[in-house]
Scaffold this motif. Structure first.
Motif, short mmCIF file in Angstrom:
data_model
loop_
_atom_site.label_atom_id
_atom_site.label_comp_id
_atom_site.label_asym_id
_atom_site.label_seq_id
_atom_site.Cartn_x
_atom_site.Cartn_y
_atom_site.Cartn_z
N ARG A 20 0.84 -1.20 0.00
CA ARG A 20 0.00 0.00 0.00
C ARG A 20 0.87 1.25 0.00
O ARG A 20 0.67 2.16 -0.81
CB ARG A 20 -0.93 0.03 1.21
CG ARG A 20 -1.71 1.35 1.30
CD ARG A 20 -2.61 1.41 2.51
NE ARG A 20 -3.75 0.55 2.40
CZ ARG A 20 -4.85 0.84 1.69
NH1 ARG A 20 -4.94 1.96 1.05
NH2 ARG A 20 -5.85 -0.01 1.65
N VAL A 21 1.85 1.31 0.88
CA VAL A 21 2.71 2.49 0.98
C VAL A 21 3.50 2.69 -0.31
O VAL A 21 3.64 3.81 -0.80
CB VAL A 21 3.65 2.37 2.21
CG1 VAL A 21 4.72 3.44 2.19
CG2 VAL A 21 2.82 2.45 3.49
N ARG A 22 4.02 1.60 -0.84
CA ARG A 22 4.79 1.69 -2.09
C ARG A 22 3.91 2.20 -3.23
O ARG A 22 4.31 3.06 -4.01
CB ARG A 22 5.36 0.32 -2.44
CG ARG A 22 6.42 0.39 -3.50
CD ARG A 22 7.05 -0.98 -3.72
NE ARG A 22 6.77 -1.30 -5.10
CZ ARG A 22 6.26 -2.41 -5.56
NH1 ARG A 22 5.98 -3.38 -4.73
NH2 ARG A 22 6.05 -2.60 -6.82
N GLY A 23 2.69 1.70 -3.32
CA GLY A 23 1.76 2.17 -4.35
C GLY A 23 1.41 3.64 -4.19
O GLY A 23 1.35 4.38 -5.17
N GLU A 24 1.19 4.06 -2.94
CA GLU A 24 0.87 5.47 -2.69
C GLU A 24 2.06 6.36 -3.06
O GLU A 24 1.88 7.45 -3.61
CB GLU A 24 0.48 5.67 -1.23
CG GLU A 24 -0.88 5.09 -0.90
CD GLU A 24 -1.20 5.10 0.58
OE1 GLU A 24 -0.31 5.43 1.40
OE2 GLU A 24 -2.33 4.74 0.93
N ARG A 25 3.26 5.90 -2.78
CA ARG A 25 4.45 6.67 -3.11
C ARG A 25 4.61 6.80 -4.64
O ARG A 25 4.93 7.87 -5.15
CB ARG A 25 5.69 6.04 -2.51
CG ARG A 25 6.94 6.90 -2.71
CD ARG A 25 8.14 6.39 -1.96
NE ARG A 25 7.87 6.37 -0.54
CZ ARG A 25 8.25 5.40 0.28
NH1 ARG A 25 8.92 4.38 -0.17
NH2 ARG A 25 7.97 5.45 1.56
N VAL A 26 4.37 5.71 -5.35
CA VAL A 26 4.46 5.75 -6.82
C VAL A 26 3.42 6.72 -7.38
O VAL A 26 3.74 7.52 -8.28
CB VAL A 26 4.27 4.33 -7.41
CG1 VAL A 26 4.02 4.38 -8.91
CG2 VAL A 26 5.46 3.47 -7.09
N ARG A 27 2.20 6.67 -6.86
CA ARG A 27 1.17 7.59 -7.34
C ARG A 27 1.52 9.04 -7.02
O ARG A 27 1.29 9.92 -7.85
CB ARG A 27 -0.19 7.21 -6.76
CG ARG A 27 -0.76 5.93 -7.38
CD ARG A 27 -2.18 5.65 -6.92
NE ARG A 27 -2.29 5.31 -5.51
CZ ARG A 27 -2.07 4.10 -5.01
NH1 ARG A 27 -1.73 3.12 -5.79
NH2 ARG A 27 -2.21 3.88 -3.72
N ALA A 28 2.07 9.30 -5.84
CA ALA A 28 2.46 10.66 -5.49
C ALA A 28 3.59 11.16 -6.39
O ALA A 28 3.57 12.32 -6.83
CB ALA A 28 2.90 10.72 -4.02
N GLU A 54 4.14 10.22 -9.46
CA GLU A 54 3.55 10.45 -10.77
C GLU A 54 2.77 11.76 -10.80
O GLU A 54 2.85 12.53 -11.76
CB GLU A 54 2.64 9.28 -11.16
CG GLU A 54 2.02 9.39 -12.54
CD GLU A 54 3.02 9.37 -13.68
OE1 GLU A 54 2.61 9.70 -14.81
OE2 GLU A 54 4.20 9.04 -13.47
N ARG A 55 2.03 12.05 -9.73
CA ARG A 55 1.31 13.33 -9.65
C ARG A 55 2.28 14.50 -9.66
O ARG A 55 2.04 15.52 -10.32
CB ARG A 55 0.43 13.38 -8.40
CG ARG A 55 -0.85 12.59 -8.52
CD ARG A 55 -1.82 12.90 -7.40
NE ARG A 55 -1.31 12.53 -6.10
CZ ARG A 55 -1.46 11.36 -5.51
NH1 ARG A 55 -2.13 10.41 -6.13
NH2 ARG A 55 -0.98 11.12 -4.32
N ALA A 56 3.39 14.37 -8.94
CA ALA A 56 4.40 15.44 -8.91
C ALA A 56 5.02 15.63 -10.29
O ALA A 56 5.25 16.77 -10.74
CB ALA A 56 5.48 15.12 -7.88
N ARG A 57 5.30 14.54 -11.01
CA ARG A 57 5.87 14.64 -12.35
C ARG A 57 4.91 15.35 -13.30
O ARG A 57 5.29 16.24 -14.05
CB ARG A 57 6.20 13.25 -12.89
CG ARG A 57 6.89 13.27 -14.26
CD ARG A 57 6.96 11.88 -14.88
NE ARG A 57 5.67 11.31 -15.18
CZ ARG A 57 4.92 11.66 -16.23
NH1 ARG A 57 5.32 12.58 -17.07
NH2 ARG A 57 3.75 11.09 -16.44
N ILE A 58 3.62 14.99 -13.22
CA ILE A 58 2.61 15.62 -14.08
C ILE A 58 2.50 17.11 -13.74
O ILE A 58 2.40 17.95 -14.63
CB ILE A 58 1.26 14.91 -13.94
CG1 ILE A 58 1.34 13.51 -14.56
CG2 ILE A 58 0.13 15.71 -14.57
CD1 ILE A 58 0.15 12.62 -14.25
N ALA A 59 2.53 17.43 -12.45
CA ALA A 59 2.45 18.84 -12.03
C ALA A 59 3.64 19.64 -12.56
O ALA A 59 3.48 20.79 -13.01
CB ALA A 59 2.37 18.94 -10.52
#
Length: 172
Positions: free
Chosen positions: A112-120, A122-127
């Motif tokens: 769960r933590v690893r998945g949340e970190r990957v999503r965060a 990706e959101r930072a890269r898109i931003a």
């Protein structure tokens, strides 16, 4: 192996339901002194792993309390049998159960933590990319506006049209 793909799908979509189906079978086989198949052992571990990894955190905490309560109940029910087999039977059964439950649960939390970190990330890269595109568009608009102001007349109208076009592309 088609059953395994079904388990994986249920583990992600309905982790608590999967655990509610397989855990009683596993507990019954332990209490009934049945030979626990490797299949049931692994299937229950997969179901345990899926709860903290894929269920809502609140539901996972409630499920954890139910699993721990059940585990203590199984240990108490098995105490006479395990003590009869050796001096430290209950202790060894408790350590084994804690390792089994703990490893599944903590690997699920790690997922769960690893998945949340990957999503965060990706959101930072898109931003960052969005920021770069908007900054480039805005600097183009500023240059066009400055040139149009200095040019005046017909060229100012042309510069304003390009500013409008650039602004629309930036918003898109």
């Amino acid at each position: 192996m088609s059953w395994l793909s079904g388990v994986v799908a249920w583990r992600r979509q309905h982790p608590i339901v999967l655990l509610a189906v397989v855990a009683p079978l596993f507990v019954a086989s332990i209490i009934g002194h049945l030979s626990v198949s490797l299949f049931l052992f692994v299937l229950t571990w997969i179901a345990l792993y899926g709860v903290p990894a894929y269920a809502r955190p609140r539901h996972a905490r409630i499920t954890a309390l139910a699993v721990l309560t059940t585990a203590v109940g199984v240990l108490l029910a098995m105490a006479p049998v395990t003590e009869a087999r050796g001096r430290d039977g209950v202790l060894m059964a408790g350590v084994t159960m804690a390792g089994y439950l703990g490893s599944a649960w903590f690997f699920g939390l790690y997922q769960r933590v690893r998945g949340e970190r990957v999503r965060a990330d990706e959101r930072a890269r898109i931003a960052r990319e969005l920021h770069d595109v908007l900054a480039h568009t805005m600097s183009g608009i500023v240059v066009l506006a400055g040139g149009g102001r200095r040019a005046g007349g017909e060229r100012a109208v042309e510069a304003l049209a390009r500013i409008e076009e650039t602004g629309r592309r930036g918003m898109a």
